[in-house]
Scaffold this motif. Structure first.
Motif, mmCIF file in Angstrom:
data_model
loop_
_atom_site.group_PDB
_atom_site.id
_atom_site.type_symbol
_atom_site.label_atom_id
_atom_site.label_comp_id
_atom_site.label_asym_id
_atom_site.label_seq_id
_atom_site.Cartn_x
_atom_site.Cartn_y
_atom_site.Cartn_z
ATOM 1 N N VAL A 36 -5.183 3.238 2.935
ATOM 2 C CA VAL A 36 -5.194 1.790 2.898
ATOM 3 C C VAL A 36 -5.319 1.389 1.505
ATOM 4 C CG1 VAL A 36 -7.141 -0.178 3.022
ATOM 5 C CG2 VAL A 36 -6.983 2.059 4.920
ATOM 6 N N VAL A 37 -4.431 0.322 1.251
ATOM 7 C CA VAL A 37 -4.143 -0.040 -0.161
ATOM 8 C C VAL A 37 -4.352 -1.718 -0.377
ATOM 9 C CG1 VAL A 37 -2.756 1.879 -0.619
ATOM 10 C CG2 VAL A 37 -1.616 -0.151 0.131
ATOM 11 N N ASP A 38 -4.378 -1.922 -1.543
ATOM 12 C CA ASP A 38 -4.438 -3.413 -1.959
ATOM 13 C C ASP A 38 -2.825 -3.846 -1.958
ATOM 14 O OD1 ASP A 38 -4.054 -5.739 -3.681
ATOM 15 O OD2 ASP A 38 -6.091 -5.076 -4.507
ATOM 16 N N ALA A 39 -2.748 -4.924 -1.116
ATOM 17 C CA ALA A 39 -1.247 -5.404 -0.763
ATOM 18 C C ALA A 39 -0.678 -5.808 -2.274
ATOM 19 C CB ALA A 39 -1.311 -6.609 0.246
ATOM 20 N N THR A 41 -1.556 -4.999 -5.595
ATOM 21 C CA THR A 41 -1.205 -3.917 -6.509
ATOM 22 C C THR A 41 -0.926 -2.752 -5.921
ATOM 23 O OG1 THR A 41 -3.507 -2.883 -6.202
ATOM 24 C CG2 THR A 41 -3.121 -5.057 -7.854
ATOM 25 N N GLY A 42 -1.088 -2.245 -4.797
ATOM 26 C CA GLY A 42 -0.600 -0.980 -4.215
ATOM 27 C C GLY A 42 -1.650 -0.144 -4.512
ATOM 28 N N GLU A 43 -2.893 -0.456 -5.226
ATOM 29 C CA GLU A 43 -3.922 0.597 -5.526
ATOM 30 C C GLU A 43 -4.562 0.930 -4.077
ATOM 31 O OE1 GLU A 43 -4.701 2.090 -8.551
ATOM 32 O OE2 GLU A 43 -2.768 1.169 -9.240
ATOM 33 N N PRO A 143 0.249 3.398 7.349
ATOM 34 C CA PRO A 143 0.128 2.640 6.260
ATOM 35 C C PRO A 143 -0.619 1.104 6.421
ATOM 36 C CG PRO A 143 2.430 2.276 6.987
ATOM 37 C CD PRO A 143 1.547 3.318 7.935
ATOM 38 N N VAL A 144 -1.623 0.814 5.357
ATOM 39 C CA VAL A 144 -2.335 -0.511 5.919
ATOM 40 C C VAL A 144 -2.465 -1.115 4.459
ATOM 41 C CG1 VAL A 144 -4.555 -1.554 6.697
ATOM 42 C CG2 VAL A 144 -3.464 0.456 7.742
ATOM 43 N N LYS A 145 -1.987 -2.566 4.228
ATOM 44 C CA LYS A 145 -2.316 -3.253 3.207
ATOM 45 C C LYS A 145 -3.150 -4.310 3.684
ATOM 46 C CE LYS A 145 2.450 -2.168 1.714
ATOM 47 N NZ LYS A 145 3.936 -2.698 1.337
ATOM 48 N N ARG A 147 -5.273 -7.739 1.784
ATOM 49 C CA ARG A 147 -5.107 -8.782 1.041
ATOM 50 C C ARG A 147 -6.567 -9.040 0.223
ATOM 51 N NH1 ARG A 147 0.094 -10.503 0.626
ATOM 52 N NH2 ARG A 147 1.196 -10.491 2.683
#
Length: 151
Positions: A36-39, A41-43, A143-145, A147
């Motif tokens: 799981v990441v921030d859509a 920033t990719g962080e 993969p999960v983005k 917002r």
């Protein structure tokens, strides 16, 4: 007799190991990882909650209906090991296929300060294509983005 030679030759070629395909069925453990990441920033998003509703049935050892929640670590990863999922494929000189049945899961991911995505299932074709063979454990990274919620 001269007409039989081409037929016999073709039979020998088609019967050679180059044209024999073996079909197989087995099972493997599967490590399902949610990344799981921030859509924007990719962080990674630590502390995100992966809410899972496992449906009854399926082709893995644990086929009972249950609900559980996983929490992502500091790398934004949360994982669960699913045992003895049905695998199958074929092997020949020209091909080497491998498929694994994914658990019957419906999941939704939430995180403080982020919009949650609608619930989805692992049976979506995009997830089936992400499964990677491994011995003794196969891997699936979902993969999960997410917002950020605008204030």
């Amino acid at each position: 007799m001269a007409l039989m030679l081409p037929v016999i030759g073709l039979a020998v070629v088609l019967g050679s190991p180059l044209y024999i395909s073996t079909k197989w069925v087995g099972h493997a453990d599967l490590r399902v990882r949610f990344a799981v990441v921030d859509a924007a920033t990719g962080e990674p998003i630590p502390g995100a909650m992966v809410h899972i509703r496992a449906e009854r049935g399926g082709l893995c050892a644990d086929c009972e209906a249950r609900e559980f929640t996983l929490t992502t670590d500091r790398n934004g990863h949360a994982e669960e090991l699913v045992t003895q999922c049905l695998t199958f494929g074929s092997r020949s000189h020209w091909e080497n296929t491998w498929f694994i049945h994914l658990p019957s899961w419906r999941f939704q991911i939430t995180a403080d300060g982020f919009e949650s995505l609608p619930a989805t299932t692992l049976s979506e074709s995009e997830y089936m294509q992400l499964a990677e063979r491994g011995y003794p454990t196969a891997q699936l990274t979902v993969p999960v983005k997410l917002r950020r919620i605008e204030e």
